[in-house]
Design a protein around this motif. Structure first.
Motif, PDB file in Angstrom:
ATOM      1  N   PRO A  58       5.841  73.563 -72.056  1.00 58.16           N
ATOM      2  CA  PRO A  58       5.616  72.344 -71.272  1.00 58.16           C
ATOM      3  C   PRO A  58       6.581  71.244 -71.671  1.00 58.16           C
ATOM      4  CG  PRO A  58       3.571  73.147 -72.264  1.00 58.16           C
ATOM      5  CD  PRO A  58       4.700  73.946 -72.843  1.00 58.16           C
ATOM      6  N   PRO A  59       7.071  70.463 -70.762  1.00 55.32           N
ATOM      7  CA  PRO A  59       7.039  70.593 -69.314  1.00 55.32           C
ATOM      8  C   PRO A  59       8.347  71.164 -68.775  1.00 55.32           C
ATOM      9  CG  PRO A  59       7.694  68.367 -69.844  1.00 55.32           C
ATOM     10  CD  PRO A  59       7.577  69.139 -71.152  1.00 55.32           C
ATOM     11  N   ARG A  60       8.905  72.157 -69.447  1.00 58.63           N
ATOM     12  CA  ARG A  60      10.259  72.621 -69.123  1.00 58.63           C
ATOM     13  C   ARG A  60      10.348  74.034 -68.552  1.00 58.63           C
ATOM     14  NH1 ARG A  60      14.160  68.563 -70.366  1.00 58.63           N
ATOM     15  NH2 ARG A  60      13.014  67.126 -71.673  1.00 58.63           N
ATOM     16  N   ARG A  61       9.467  74.958 -69.001  1.00 59.81           N
ATOM     17  CA  ARG A  61       9.701  76.366 -68.680  1.00 59.81           C
ATOM     18  C   ARG A  61       8.390  77.141 -68.619  1.00 59.81           C
ATOM     19  NH1 ARG A  61      14.356  79.676 -69.729  1.00 59.81           N
ATOM     20  NH2 ARG A  61      13.784  81.783 -70.311  1.00 59.81           N
ATOM     21  N   ALA A  77       5.182  65.515 -63.398  1.00 54.04           N
ATOM     22  CA  ALA A  77       4.480  65.698 -62.122  1.00 54.04           C
ATOM     23  C   ALA A  77       4.707  67.106 -61.585  1.00 54.04           C
ATOM     24  CB  ALA A  77       4.952  64.661 -61.100  1.00 54.04           C
ATOM     25  N   VAL A  78       5.926  67.611 -61.721  1.00 53.84           N
ATOM     26  CA  VAL A  78       6.234  68.968 -61.272  1.00 53.84           C
ATOM     27  C   VAL A  78       5.480  69.973 -62.145  1.00 53.84           C
ATOM     28  CG1 VAL A  78       8.066  70.645 -60.840  1.00 53.84           C
ATOM     29  CG2 VAL A  78       8.503  68.213 -60.467  1.00 53.84           C
ATOM     30  N   TRP A  79       5.495  69.745 -63.454  1.00 52.76           N
ATOM     31  CA  TRP A  79       4.812  70.646 -64.385  1.00 52.76           C
ATOM     32  C   TRP A  79       3.306  70.709 -64.110  1.00 52.76           C
ATOM     33  CZ3 TRP A  79       5.927  74.505 -67.474  1.00 52.76           C
ATOM     34  CH2 TRP A  79       4.946  74.955 -68.369  1.00 52.76           C
ATOM     35  N   ALA A  80       2.717  69.581 -63.757  1.00 56.00           N
ATOM     36  CA  ALA A  80       1.273  69.559 -63.493  1.00 56.00           C
ATOM     37  C   ALA A  80       0.902  70.556 -62.396  1.00 56.00           C
ATOM     38  CB  ALA A  80       0.827  68.148 -63.111  1.00 56.00           C
ATOM     39  N   LEU A  81       1.725  70.675 -61.379  1.00 57.69           N
ATOM     40  CA  LEU A  81       1.474  71.635 -60.296  1.00 57.69           C
ATOM     41  C   LEU A  81       1.875  73.056 -60.700  1.00 57.69           C
ATOM     42  CD1 LEU A  81       2.758  69.536 -57.293  1.00 57.69           C
ATOM     43  CD2 LEU A  81       0.385  70.149 -57.783  1.00 57.69           C
ATOM     44  N   ALA A 120       9.841  86.603 -64.018  1.00 52.71           N
ATOM     45  CA  ALA A 120      10.308  85.389 -63.355  1.00 52.71           C
ATOM     46  C   ALA A 120      10.280  84.231 -64.350  1.00 52.71           C
ATOM     47  CB  ALA A 120       9.435  85.066 -62.154  1.00 52.71           C
ATOM     48  N   VAL A 121      11.200  83.302 -64.162  1.00 55.39           N
ATOM     49  CA  VAL A 121      11.306  82.131 -65.023  1.00 55.39           C
ATOM     50  C   VAL A 121      11.460  80.913 -64.126  1.00 55.39           C
ATOM     51  CG1 VAL A 121      12.642  80.992 -66.841  1.00 55.39           C
ATOM     52  CG2 VAL A 121      12.478  83.484 -66.800  1.00 55.39           C
ATOM     53  N   VAL A 122      10.642  79.899 -64.368  1.00 56.37           N
ATOM     54  CA  VAL A 122      10.774  78.638 -63.653  1.00 56.37           C
ATOM     55  C   VAL A 122      11.198  77.597 -64.683  1.00 56.37           C
ATOM     56  CG1 VAL A 122       9.701  76.977 -62.109  1.00 56.37           C
ATOM     57  CG2 VAL A 122       8.869  79.347 -62.163  1.00 56.37           C
ATOM     58  N   GLU A 123      12.347  76.973 -64.428  1.00 48.13           N
ATOM     59  CA  GLU A 123      12.892  75.983 -65.352  1.00 48.13           C
ATOM     60  C   GLU A 123      12.935  74.619 -64.676  1.00 48.13           C
ATOM     61  OE1 GLU A 123      16.169  78.337 -67.831  1.00 48.13           O
ATOM     62  OE2 GLU A 123      16.294  78.651 -65.652  1.00 48.13           O
ATOM     63  N   LEU A 124      12.454  73.616 -65.378  1.00 45.13           N
ATOM     64  CA  LEU A 124      12.457  72.231 -64.902  1.00 45.13           C
ATOM     65  C   LEU A 124      13.409  71.440 -65.786  1.00 45.13           C
ATOM     66  CD1 LEU A 124       8.604  71.713 -64.458  1.00 45.13           C
ATOM     67  CD2 LEU A 124      10.259  72.674 -62.825  1.00 45.13           C
ATOM     68  N   THR A 125      14.390  70.810 -65.153  1.00 49.05           N
ATOM     69  CA  THR A 125      15.389  70.051 -65.892  1.00 49.05           C
ATOM     70  C   THR A 125      15.404  68.619 -65.376  1.00 49.05           C
ATOM     71  OG1 THR A 125      16.727  72.058 -66.042  1.00 49.05           O
ATOM     72  CG2 THR A 125      17.826  69.976 -66.562  1.00 49.05           C
ATOM     73  N   PRO A 126      15.207  67.637 -66.268  1.00 42.00           N
ATOM     74  CA  PRO A 126      15.271  66.238 -65.827  1.00 42.00           C
ATOM     75  C   PRO A 126      16.660  65.907 -65.272  1.00 42.00           C
ATOM     76  CG  PRO A 126      14.392  66.399 -68.064  1.00 42.00           C
ATOM     77  CD  PRO A 126      14.914  67.754 -67.695  1.00 42.00           C
ATOM     78  N   THR A 127      16.660  65.137 -64.162  1.00 44.44           N
ATOM     79  CA  THR A 127      17.925  64.701 -63.550  1.00 44.44           C
ATOM     80  C   THR A 127      17.779  63.227 -63.195  1.00 44.44           C
ATOM     81  OG1 THR A 127      17.165  65.302 -61.353  1.00 44.44           O
ATOM     82  CG2 THR A 127      18.429  66.956 -62.531  1.00 44.44           C
ATOM     83  N   GLY A 128      18.171  62.364 -64.087  1.00 49.68           N
ATOM     84  CA  GLY A 128      17.994  60.933 -63.826  1.00 49.68           C
ATOM     85  C   GLY A 128      16.517  60.626 -63.712  1.00 49.68           C
TER      86      GLY A 128
END
Length: 144
Positions: free
Chosen positions: A74-77, A18-22, A93-101
């Motif tokens: 996708p969907p991490r970086r 969901a975060v990656w979609a945006l 710039a780097v945007v990193e998405l890390t699953p947390t539970g």
């Protein structure tokens, strides 16, 4: 001049997809961030508006910046480089998405060299404030 580094992060209950979609659709950024208008300048090499190599322009107040997507995992970086609009060199710039539970940690960071000596501190201050708005806005929008 020495390299400047900034970062902001937060956690959202939203899933990484969901975060990656945006995040991966830069046309949405003005709706959830401090940025002004968006326009696509050049699609990515795969033809997607925000694919690798895609260039977008953001206008916020009197500032007009152009940025190019330089990395997509996708969907991490997602990484982008500043092409024009601010007196900074080697901005990335780097945007990193890390699953947390059941949620996602969002970390937005950048490094750059100031264009003029003695200006690094002001760009660190201003961009850190913008990045805080980016991560909190993205987190809230992904939850909705």
């Amino acid at each position: 001049m020495k390299i400047q580094r900034i970062a902001a992060e937060t956690t959202t209950e939203a899933a990484p997809d969901a975060v990656w979609a945006l995040l991966s659709d830069r046309s949405t950024w003005p709706s959830w961030s401090p940025l002004g208008s968006h326009s696509g300048v050049r699609p990515g090499r795969d033809g997607a508006p925000d694919g690798l190599g895609g260039i977008a322009q953001f206008v916020t107040g009197r500032n007009c910046v152009r940025e190019e997507i330089v990395e997509r995992e996708p969907p991490r970086r997602l990484s982008y480089a500043l092409l024009s609009g601010l007196p900074l060199r080697n901005y990335r710039a780097v945007v990193e998405l890390t699953p947390t539970g059941t949620g996602t940690r969002i970390r937005w960071s950048a490094s750059f060299f100031p264009g003029r000596p003695g200006t690094g501190w002001i760009y660190r201050l201003v961009l850190t404030r913008i990045f805080r708005g980016m991560v909190t806005g993205l987190a809230a929008a992904a939850r909705d």
